[in-house]
Write a protein that holds these residues in place. Structure first.
Motif, PDB file in Angstrom:
ATOM      1  N   HIS A   1      25.874   2.754  39.553  1.00  0.00           N
ATOM      2  CA  HIS A   1      24.590   2.190  39.241  1.00  0.00           C
ATOM      3  C   HIS A   1      24.345   1.040  39.926  1.00  0.00           C
ATOM      4  O   HIS A   1      24.995   0.338  40.467  1.00  0.00           O
ATOM      5  CB  HIS A   1      24.629   1.938  37.743  1.00  0.00           C
TER       6      HIS A   1
ATOM      7  N   GLU B   1      26.845   6.360  26.245  1.00  0.00           N
ATOM      8  CA  GLU B   1      27.358   6.834  27.536  1.00  0.00           C
ATOM      9  C   GLU B   1      28.151   8.292  27.301  1.00  0.00           C
ATOM     10  O   GLU B   1      28.100   9.212  27.866  1.00  0.00           O
ATOM     11  CB  GLU B   1      28.231   5.866  28.346  1.00  0.00           C
ATOM     12  N   THR B   2      28.955   8.137  26.324  1.00  0.00           N
ATOM     13  CA  THR B   2      29.641   9.274  25.650  1.00  0.00           C
ATOM     14  C   THR B   2      28.853  10.602  25.584  1.00  0.00           C
ATOM     15  O   THR B   2      29.203  11.712  25.901  1.00  0.00           O
ATOM     16  CB  THR B   2      30.765   8.858  24.682  1.00  0.00           C
ATOM     17  N   ARG B   3      27.600  10.232  25.026  1.00  0.00           N
ATOM     18  CA  ARG B   3      26.740  11.267  24.534  1.00  0.00           C
ATOM     19  C   ARG B   3      25.766  11.690  25.774  1.00  0.00           C
ATOM     20  O   ARG B   3      24.708  12.437  25.807  1.00  0.00           O
ATOM     21  CB  ARG B   3      25.801  11.067  23.490  1.00  0.00           C
ATOM     22  N   SER B   4      25.898  11.030  27.104  1.00  0.00           N
ATOM     23  CA  SER B   4      24.954  10.865  28.229  1.00  0.00           C
ATOM     24  C   SER B   4      23.636  10.846  27.733  1.00  0.00           C
ATOM     25  O   SER B   4      22.789  11.591  28.132  1.00  0.00           O
ATOM     26  CB  SER B   4      25.177  12.541  28.613  1.00  0.00           C
ATOM     27  N   LEU B   5      23.316   9.700  27.071  1.00  0.00           N
ATOM     28  CA  LEU B   5      22.146   9.474  26.333  1.00  0.00           C
ATOM     29  C   LEU B   5      21.410   8.314  27.195  1.00  0.00           C
ATOM     30  O   LEU B   5      20.255   7.824  27.016  1.00  0.00           O
ATOM     31  CB  LEU B   5      21.948   8.997  24.955  1.00  0.00           C
TER      32      LEU B   5
ATOM     33  N   ASP C   1      21.333  11.040  17.797  1.00  0.00           N
ATOM     34  CA  ASP C   1      21.048  10.666  19.197  1.00  0.00           C
ATOM     35  C   ASP C   1      19.582  10.313  19.154  1.00  0.00           C
ATOM     36  O   ASP C   1      19.400   9.320  20.281  1.00  0.00           O
ATOM     37  CB  ASP C   1      20.799  12.239  19.804  1.00  0.00           C
TER      38      ASP C   1
ATOM     39  N   TYR D   1      21.859   0.336  31.939  1.00  0.00           N
ATOM     40  CA  TYR D   1      23.052  -0.087  32.710  1.00  0.00           C
ATOM     41  C   TYR D   1      22.657  -1.747  33.293  1.00  0.00           C
ATOM     42  O   TYR D   1      23.587  -2.621  33.195  1.00  0.00           O
ATOM     43  CB  TYR D   1      23.524   0.512  34.040  1.00  0.00           C
TER      44      TYR D   1
ATOM     45  N   GLU E   1      18.954   5.135  33.149  1.00  0.00           N
ATOM     46  CA  GLU E   1      19.618   4.143  34.412  1.00  0.00           C
ATOM     47  C   GLU E   1      19.226   2.514  33.931  1.00  0.00           C
ATOM     48  O   GLU E   1      20.191   1.913  34.405  1.00  0.00           O
ATOM     49  CB  GLU E   1      18.909   4.575  35.673  1.00  0.00           C
TER      50      GLU E   1
END
Lengths: 294, 173
Positions: free
Chosen positions: A137, A100-104, A66, A110, A107
């Motif tokens: 977004h 994105e999968t790991r919510s890292l 991460d 994007y 904003e």
């Protein structure tokens, strides 16, 4: 001495990624990137492509920790943009998706990811990205793109803003007249200073009003607002966008502003930047506007 | 504290900037737009001109003297290293810097204090995009007007290239 030179040469071509972790590979790549940040466009693109293939392309985003994902994404997106390389952008997207999968994802990323597709003039990918993320977004809409009649994508190409906000791909002929090409960004402070100074100088303005073309490089957003504002403010120096950067092989530097003097279709002089004090005298000299006698 | 000589020098500098901007605005822009731009430009130029850190030497002096009080300590060790490594100066001061770590690790106020060392605080547009954590953050965001070139690097004097998403090219370039 000669032996030492051989050793130094051998060391210089040892792949940097040997026995490195993702973190050191990314840091090493960024250092390499920094070392050629100001180099001419095409040789820089070639080096970046090679370095990326050796150092970062082997990294599987799923196997990266991460803490290293953000710098890997930045390195990848920067490389894809500077090298104008869609295959690197595919890797950027894989990194992005994993983040994105790991919510890292912040904003801003994007926006950066969509802008990367725009910079690569991959409008199909930009539209698909916008369709997926534009609701959640704050992403610029991707304008409609049309082609002028007879458009040849292998020739120099530009994108011209239409009244509807759509863009039209057109060819640009560099051979039809002698002219100055001003690589320009409607939001760039230095570009604005240059245009203001040129407009205020009677000799330069007379030349530029008839013989200049203002071209926004990759990196400029497709949002029609800034270009519309520019064209209203500088109606004699109307701005268009570069379409396929590969059709402009004689443009070495896409920083803004940069002035290329074209004579009989060839670049004969390049004037870079508009620092404090400007470059009006250099421009006049290059354009033959300087008086040589009383 | 600023010495008397410094104050006189700054006043002279401000007068020169104002005169230059007035002439520039008068020459080519509608009066209202010219005044707005002159005001914003003056703030930006002054901010850079009066910055504490305008060179690598100034930075070394700051790190020596400020110690634990330096706003740079708000960054993690790795982020501080990356940020400091990214700084490029010319005779006017800071010309480019990485902002990604400032944006991801700090509050608006913390990032503002760091950039304030270099005179770049008011023109860092990314500060406006950050989530304000308190009234101070929101207050800072409300009075920022002028933007340096987010996503740009200073590749030669007076020239920014906009393909570097984690850099800012300042107006000192």
């Amino acid at each position: 001495m000669f032996a030492n030179l051989l050793v130094a040469l051998a060391l210089s071509i040892v792949p940097v990624h040997d026995d490195t972790t993702p973190a050191t590979a990314i840091a090493g790549f960024m250092t390499q990137l920094d070392s050629i940040a100001a180099a001419p466009y095409q040789p820089r693109a070639n080096r970046i492509r090679d370095w990326y293939r050796d150092m970062l392309a082997p990294l599987n985003p799923r196997a990266v920790a991460d803490k290293d994902m953000e710098t890997l994404l930045l390195a990848s997106m920067t490389a894809a943009g500077l090298a104008n390389d869609r295959s690197i952008a595919e890797h950027s997207r894989a990194i992005f998706d994993e983040m994105e999968t790991r919510s890292l994802l912040a904003e801003k990323r994007y926006v950066d990811m969509q802008q990367l597709y725009v910079n690569l003039r991959d409008f199909e990918a930009a539209r698909a990205f916008h369709a997926k993320f534009g609701q959640s977004h704050p992403l610029d809409p991707i304008p409609a793109i049309s082609r002028a009649a007879g458009f040849d994508p292998a020739q120099r190409s530009i994108l011209v803003l239409q009244e509807t906000g759509a863009l039209q791909e057109r060819n640009f002929s560099a051979a039809r007249e002698d002219f100055v090409l001003a690589v320009a960004d409607p939001l760039c402070h230095f570009t604005l200073d240059a245009a203001t100074a040129i407009e205020a100088d009677p000799e330069l303005h007379a030349y530029f009003a008839e013989h200049s073309h203002w071209l926004a490089p990759y990196g400029v957003r497709l949002d029609p607002g800034p270009i519309e504002t520019w064209n209203a403010r500088f109606s004699d120096y109307r701005m268009v966008l570069v379409d396929d950067i590969r059709t402009w092989p004689d443009i070495d530097y896409w920083g803004t502003p940069t002035f290329y003097v074209f004579v009989q279709g060839q670049v004969v002089e390049t004037i870079r930047g508009w620092p404090k004090g400007g470059r009006a005298d250099e421009l006049k000299r290059a354009l033959g506007l300087t008086r040589t006698g009383p | 504290m600023m010495s008397t000589n410094c104050i006189h020098a700054a006043k002279g500098f401000v007068a020169a900037v104002l005169l230059g901007l007035t002439l520039q605005a008068g020459a080519a822009e509608p009066a209202h737009a010219g005044v707005q731009r002159a005001d914003a430009e003056l703030r930006r130029v002054l901010s850079y001109e009066l910055a504490d850190v305008k060179s690598r030497d100034d930075l070394a002096a700051h790190l020596r003297t400020a110690g634990a009080a330096s706003p740079l300590n708000a960054l993690s060790t790795g982020a501080r290293e990356r940020f400091l490594d990214s700084l490029v100066f010319n005779d006017k001061g800071l010309v480019e810097y990485r902002f990604d770590d400032l944006q991801s690790e700090l509050s608006v106020a913390e990032a503002y204090r760091i950039l304030g060392l270099f005179g770049a605080a008011e023109s860092a547009s990314f500060l406006r995009e950050m989530h304000p954590r308190n009234a101070v953050d929101a207050g800072i965001q409300s009075f920022m007007h002028v933007e340096d070139h987010e996503g740009g690097r200073c590749i030669s004097p007076g020239t920014c290239e906009m393909l570097h998403p984690h850099y800012i090219c300042t107006s000192n370039c």
